[in-house]
Write a protein that holds these residues in place. Structure first.
Motif, mmCIF file in Angstrom:
data_model
loop_
_atom_site.group_PDB
_atom_site.id
_atom_site.type_symbol
_atom_site.label_atom_id
_atom_site.label_comp_id
_atom_site.label_asym_id
_atom_site.label_seq_id
_atom_site.Cartn_x
_atom_site.Cartn_y
_atom_site.Cartn_z
ATOM 1 N N TYR A 41 48.736 65.126 44.679
ATOM 2 C CA TYR A 41 48.104 66.244 43.987
ATOM 3 C C TYR A 41 46.592 66.138 44.138
ATOM 4 N N ASP A 42 45.931 67.269 44.229
ATOM 5 C CA ASP A 42 44.473 67.323 44.342
ATOM 6 C C ASP A 42 43.933 68.052 43.113
ATOM 7 N N ASN A 43 43.073 67.375 42.342
ATOM 8 C CA ASN A 43 42.528 68.004 41.134
ATOM 9 C C ASN A 43 41.282 68.842 41.413
ATOM 10 N N LEU A 44 40.796 68.829 42.663
ATOM 11 C CA LEU A 44 39.634 69.641 43.062
ATOM 12 C C LEU A 44 38.419 69.378 42.166
ATOM 13 N N PHE A 45 38.328 68.160 41.654
ATOM 14 C CA PHE A 45 37.189 67.713 40.845
ATOM 15 C C PHE A 45 37.010 68.536 39.578
ATOM 16 N N GLY A 46 38.083 69.092 39.071
ATOM 17 C CA GLY A 46 37.993 69.899 37.863
ATOM 18 C C GLY A 46 38.908 69.374 36.776
ATOM 19 N N SER A 47 38.461 69.485 35.527
ATOM 20 C CA SER A 47 39.256 68.994 34.402
ATOM 21 C C SER A 47 40.530 69.836 34.229
ATOM 22 N N ARG A 48 40.402 71.132 34.342
ATOM 23 C CA ARG A 48 41.562 72.007 34.159
ATOM 24 C C ARG A 48 42.600 71.740 35.242
ATOM 25 N N THR A 49 42.120 71.586 36.489
ATOM 26 C CA THR A 49 43.048 71.310 37.583
ATOM 27 C C THR A 49 43.720 69.952 37.390
ATOM 28 N N THR A 50 43.010 69.024 36.812
ATOM 29 C CA THR A 50 43.591 67.697 36.560
ATOM 30 C C THR A 50 44.763 67.801 35.601
ATOM 31 N N TYR A 51 44.571 68.546 34.502
ATOM 32 C CA TYR A 51 45.662 68.701 33.536
ATOM 33 C C TYR A 51 46.834 69.472 34.149
ATOM 34 N N ASP A 56 52.370 69.606 36.278
ATOM 35 C CA ASP A 56 53.240 69.927 37.418
ATOM 36 C C ASP A 56 54.048 68.720 37.850
ATOM 37 N N LEU A 57 53.428 67.549 37.784
ATOM 38 C CA LEU A 57 54.121 66.335 38.191
ATOM 39 C C LEU A 57 55.231 65.967 37.213
ATOM 40 N N LEU A 58 54.966 66.147 35.911
ATOM 41 C CA LEU A 58 55.945 65.746 34.903
ATOM 42 C C LEU A 58 57.058 66.775 34.725
ATOM 43 N N PHE A 59 56.747 68.058 34.829
ATOM 44 C CA PHE A 59 57.715 69.114 34.510
ATOM 45 C C PHE A 59 57.803 70.107 35.657
ATOM 46 N N ARG A 60 58.260 69.625 36.777
ATOM 47 C CA ARG A 60 58.378 70.464 37.965
ATOM 48 C C ARG A 60 59.420 71.569 37.752
ATOM 49 N N GLN A 61 59.126 72.743 38.308
ATOM 50 C CA GLN A 61 60.013 73.900 38.301
ATOM 51 C C GLN A 61 60.256 74.458 36.917
ATOM 52 N N GLN A 62 59.484 74.034 35.937
ATOM 53 C CA GLN A 62 59.687 74.551 34.576
ATOM 54 C C GLN A 62 58.464 75.291 34.061
ATOM 55 N N ASN A 63 57.580 75.632 34.949
ATOM 56 C CA ASN A 63 56.350 76.346 34.555
ATOM 57 C C ASN A 63 55.586 75.596 33.469
ATOM 58 N N ASN A 64 55.526 74.295 33.644
ATOM 59 C CA ASN A 64 54.782 73.421 32.728
ATOM 60 C C ASN A 64 55.294 73.491 31.289
ATOM 61 N N ALA A 65 56.579 73.609 31.137
ATOM 62 C CA ALA A 65 57.156 73.590 29.789
ATOM 63 C C ALA A 65 57.141 72.159 29.269
ATOM 64 N N ILE A 66 56.331 71.895 28.269
ATOM 65 C CA ILE A 66 56.137 70.540 27.771
ATOM 66 C C ILE A 66 57.449 69.994 27.205
ATOM 67 N N ASN A 67 57.767 68.739 27.508
ATOM 68 C CA ASN A 67 58.926 68.011 26.982
ATOM 69 C C ASN A 67 60.257 68.674 27.335
ATOM 70 N N TYR A 68 60.290 69.415 28.406
ATOM 71 C CA TYR A 68 61.562 70.033 28.817
ATOM 72 C C TYR A 68 61.772 69.719 30.291
ATOM 73 N N LYS A 69 62.842 69.046 30.604
ATOM 74 C CA LYS A 69 63.140 68.647 31.969
ATOM 75 C C LYS A 69 64.513 69.187 32.360
ATOM 76 N N CYS A 70 64.623 69.563 33.620
ATOM 77 C CA CYS A 70 65.909 70.053 34.126
ATOM 78 C C CYS A 70 66.031 69.679 35.594
ATOM 79 N N ASN A 71 67.016 68.841 35.899
ATOM 80 C CA ASN A 71 67.285 68.441 37.276
ATOM 81 C C ASN A 71 66.060 67.808 37.950
ATOM 82 N N GLY A 72 65.236 67.118 37.174
ATOM 83 C CA GLY A 72 64.077 66.451 37.749
ATOM 84 C C GLY A 72 64.246 64.947 37.714
ATOM 85 N N LYS A 73 63.598 64.274 38.602
ATOM 86 C CA LYS A 73 63.638 62.823 38.639
ATOM 87 C C LYS A 73 62.411 62.272 37.942
#
Length: 786
Positions: A41-51, A56-73
């Protein structure tokens, strides 16, 4: 375009990650039957991009739904970020889920102390090691007047907060501190301000602690300053550890002239030879090309389709190092640390699960790695030993000298190192300085160094590094440059003329070998020999009238006392000891008292003899020998009593005066009691005064051999000598005090000898006719023999 300049120097970080995972996956002894994968992942030197990247890394394919995982490793660990600010932003989320996070930039020691960041690890050496490296570098070259440019954020403030006390403790002053943000460099006013600071500043050394983006703007701004003023700034730049030359779209390396000879601290690395082979043979797959295409397009212009056959070996020289940088080596070790921790879990479960086939279905959670990562010791793929202690990598820094060339190329030269124990070493001969310094180690001081023999005095109202130099006081030295204080020499040593070393003081006493001592000894022995001849003359003419006159025995005692006084002066010459100090003053006082007592007795007897010639006078009975002897004995015993009291109260002793004269130790006899010494001299003066008075009154009494007039003259000489002795004694120093005293003894003693006995010897030797009995009888008006 500016973002491209920044991205290319991080390109190797990604490649080192890929290389480490490839090595582990191809290693049958490490994580067998398990394949590691990765996301970039590239944060492009920005705080917002970092978050956003973290979510995206933690909750892939869930549109950044916090604490919700589905079929992810699950994610085992995360490597990033390079700066402290982005690392903290990432840690605020990853620590919630107990996911190990490895930062490969400068490690802020205070970050892991917070409970929220307990899952944070560092593959870079401790921050204090970097700070101590800077301090030791400045101390080594004597740079005490330095400027600092930091970013206007938490990283910059932390850098100042931790480095400033270390600089102060080591007497290093900060000439100026500049805090800036990247966007400020677009301002014309800031460029003018920088030109004023950097061109007119007294310091030659500037320490930088700014992020990579700010460094790019700083480089562009300084190049504009040089171009506008036509003046080469030419400083010693101490760059941040993660610094690297930036490149433009056309491949031009920026800042090569500006940062020529710069120094930086890079994480200590060991060679990884297979990494170069990896770069030569790398053929990214289709998914990886989506990430690398943009970078490759910059490198291989034009590149419309980003063909996969492009290889790293075809990269233009200077755009990508083939040796791992410090940050890349940290990423490489981070991957191996996770792999070894995962492998340790795999082995522990292998021993507890009976059905080995179930191992491949084991579900390892990221939080389970912490127990192994806190303190882990392993060898990486290159066989290098790696040690993590309490989540921190035990490693040091290499000191890098950046050498640039006119053809837009550069060379990183390892010139020194600082170990985790803060042991520092550097090779000055290997350093190439900025052309402005003409290959001479530059100076960066507020003032010139104080020379040997001088100490520093801080100028009022200025920093401690701005000081004046003053010569060390008497008997104090400084044997190093810029000495804070002068050091006092031991008492038996003294400071030389330039006050840079102590020399042994010379013993100062009146010796037998020096000319003055030889002269005094010669005089004393010569007059002693003359006195001896006088005694022999008197003994040979013992029964002659002139010898019989005025008491022969008293004359003999006087001559012997005069002879002993001459010999007593020998006690004053040479190095004084306990015995000599006791006897020189006592013998001198007693012998002179005996001599003056004899003279006084002679004078009294002359007066009594004249008075006794009157018929019927009762004074004749006092002309007996017993009376004369009693007078001499009583007068002498009084002086003996004074001397005994002197010995009992405060006797003389050897004295070593180490302070009166520079470079000398005056060795002499301390009188012990000045009062008693004054009493001895005073009593002698009292006897001499009485004798002078009596002789003066009796000088014209009729007698054939009347000694009164000679005694008067001898006492006049005696008193004149000792009166003049007092100011001479008080104004003299060292051995000259002894010389004055010896001269006074010789002069007064010779006055007695010549005044009293020279006329008699003249008659005895040259005018024997005047010494006959017949001649005497004609001249006598009465008997004057007594």
């Amino acid at each position: 375009m500016k973002k491209f300049c920044i991205k290319l120097k991080y390109y190797q970080h990604v490649l080192s990650l890929m290389f480490a995972i490839q090595e582990i996956n191809n290693n049958p002894s490490l994580l067998p039957n398990i394949t590691l994968g990765f996301h970039i992942y590239d944060n492009l030197f920005g705080s917002r991009t970092t978050y956003e990247s973290v979510l995206d890394l933690l909750f892939r394919q869930q549109n950044n739904a916090i604490n919700y995982k589905c079929n992810g490793k699950d994610v085992l660990s995360v490597i990033g970020g390079l700066g402290a600010e982005h690392s903290i932003q990432m840690a605020t989320i990853f620590s919630v889920y107990k996911i190990p996070q490895f930062t490969y930039g400068i490690f802020k020691t205070g970050m892991r102390s917070k409970t929220d960041f307990s899952s944070l690890y560092s593959t870079a050496p401790r921050e204090i090691t970097h700070h101590m490296g800077i301090v030791r570098l400045l101390i080594h070259f004597g740079w005490t007047w330095v400027g600092i440019i930091v970013s206007d954020d938490e990283d910059g403030e932390s850098f100042l907060r931790n480095l400033t006390p270390l600089l102060t403790q080591n007497s290093i002053c900060i000439s100026s501190i500049r805090r800036d943000k990247a966007n400020n460099y677009k301002s014309k006013e800031i460029i003018i301000y920088l030109s004023w600071i950097l061109l007119l500043a007294e310091d030659n050394v500037t320490i930088l602690s700014v992020d990579s983006q700010l460094l790019v703007y700083l480089t562009l701004s300084l190049e504009i300053v040089e171009s506008f003023t036509k003046v080469h700034i030419g400083k010693v730049w101490v760059m941040p550890p993660q610094w690297y030359f930036s490149t433009s779209r056309n491949g031009e390396i920026k800042g090569t002239s500006l940062f020529q000879g710069a120094l930086s601290f890079s994480m200590h690395t060991n060679p990884v030879p297979r990494f170069q082979d990896f770069l030569q043979t790398l053929k990214p797959d289709e998914m990886l090309m989506q990430f690398l295409c943009l970078s490759w397009q910059v490198v291989f212009m034009p590149c419309k389709h980003c063909e996969g056959e492009k290889k790293q070996g075809n990269l233009p020289e200077g755009l990508l190092e083939t040796n791992m940088s410090g940050e890349s080596y940290g990423i490489y070790n981070a991957v191996y640390a996770v792999a070894h921790a995962f492998h340790a879990i795999y082995l522990s479960r292998q021993r507890t699960i009976a059905n080995k086939s179930k191992l491949k279905y084991l579900n390892v959670q990221s939080w389970q790695l912490h127990a192994f990562l806190k303190n882990i010791h392993f060898n990486n793929g290159a066989g290098h030993e790696v040690l993590f202690e309490k989540g921190e990598l035990s490693a040091g820094y290499d000191v890098i000298n950046w050498v640039t060339f006119p053809n837009q190329s550069f060379l990183k030269v390892h010139v020194g190192k600082i170990l985790p124990s803060h042991e520092f070493s550097i090779s000055e001969d290997a350093i190439v300085w900025n052309v402005r310094f003409k290959q001479i180690a530059p100076h960066s001081r507020c003032v010139e160094s104080c020379h040997l023999g001088q100490s520093r005095i801080v100028q009022e109202g200025r920093p401690p590094c701005c000081y004046d130099c003053v010569l060390c006081p008497e008997d104090m030295i400084s044997n190093q440059t810029d000495a804070v204080n002068c050091v006092k020499c031991p008492e038996d040593q003294y400071a030389n003329k330039i006050h840079d070393q102590c020399s042994i003081k010379v013993l100062n006493f009146l010796s037998y070998q020096e000319p003055l001592g030889i002269i005094l000894i010669s005089l004393a022995t010569s007059f002693a020999a003359i006195t001896g001849l006088v005694i022999l003359t008197f003994l040979k003419n013992w029964n002659t009238p002139i010898v019989k006159a005025n008491n022969r025995n008293l004359t003999c005692v006087l001559l012997i006392s005069i002879l002993c006084c001459y010999f007593s002066t020998l006690l004053f010459i040479g190095k004084p000891g306990k015995v000599t100090c006791l006897f020189q003053q006592l013998l001198f006082g007693i012998l002179f008292s005996v001599a003056i007592s004899c003279v006084l007795t002679k004078t009294i007897m002359v007066v009594l003899a004249f008075v006794a010639t009157t018929p019927g006078n009762q004074m004749r009975k006092f002309l007996k020998k017993n009376v004369a002897n009693s007078i001499v004995l009583c007068c002498s015993l009084i002086q003996v009593g004074i001397c005994i009291a002197w010995l009992l109260t405060s006797p003389p002793f050897p004295d070593f005066d180490k302070h009166s004269q520079i470079g000398q130790i005056i060795v002499g006899c301390n009188k012990g009691s000045v009062t008693m010494f004054s009493c001895v001299l005073g009593y002698m003066g009292f006897l001499a005064l009485i004798s002078f008075t009596a002789a003066f009154l009796a000088r014209k009494l009729p007698d054939t051999f009347n000694e009164a007039k000679f005694i008067t003259f001898s006492m006049l000489v005696f008193c004149s000598v000792w009166i003049s002795f007092i100011p001479g004694y008080l104004s003299s120093k060292g051995k000259y005090i002894v010389a004055v005293e010896v001269f006074a003894i010789l002069a007064s003693n010779t006055g007695l000898l010549t005044s009293i006995f020279l006329p008699k010897c003249y008659i005895i030797v040259l005018r024997a006719d005047l010494n006959s009995s017949k001649k005497t009888e004609k001249r006598l008006t009465g008997k004057r023999h007594f």
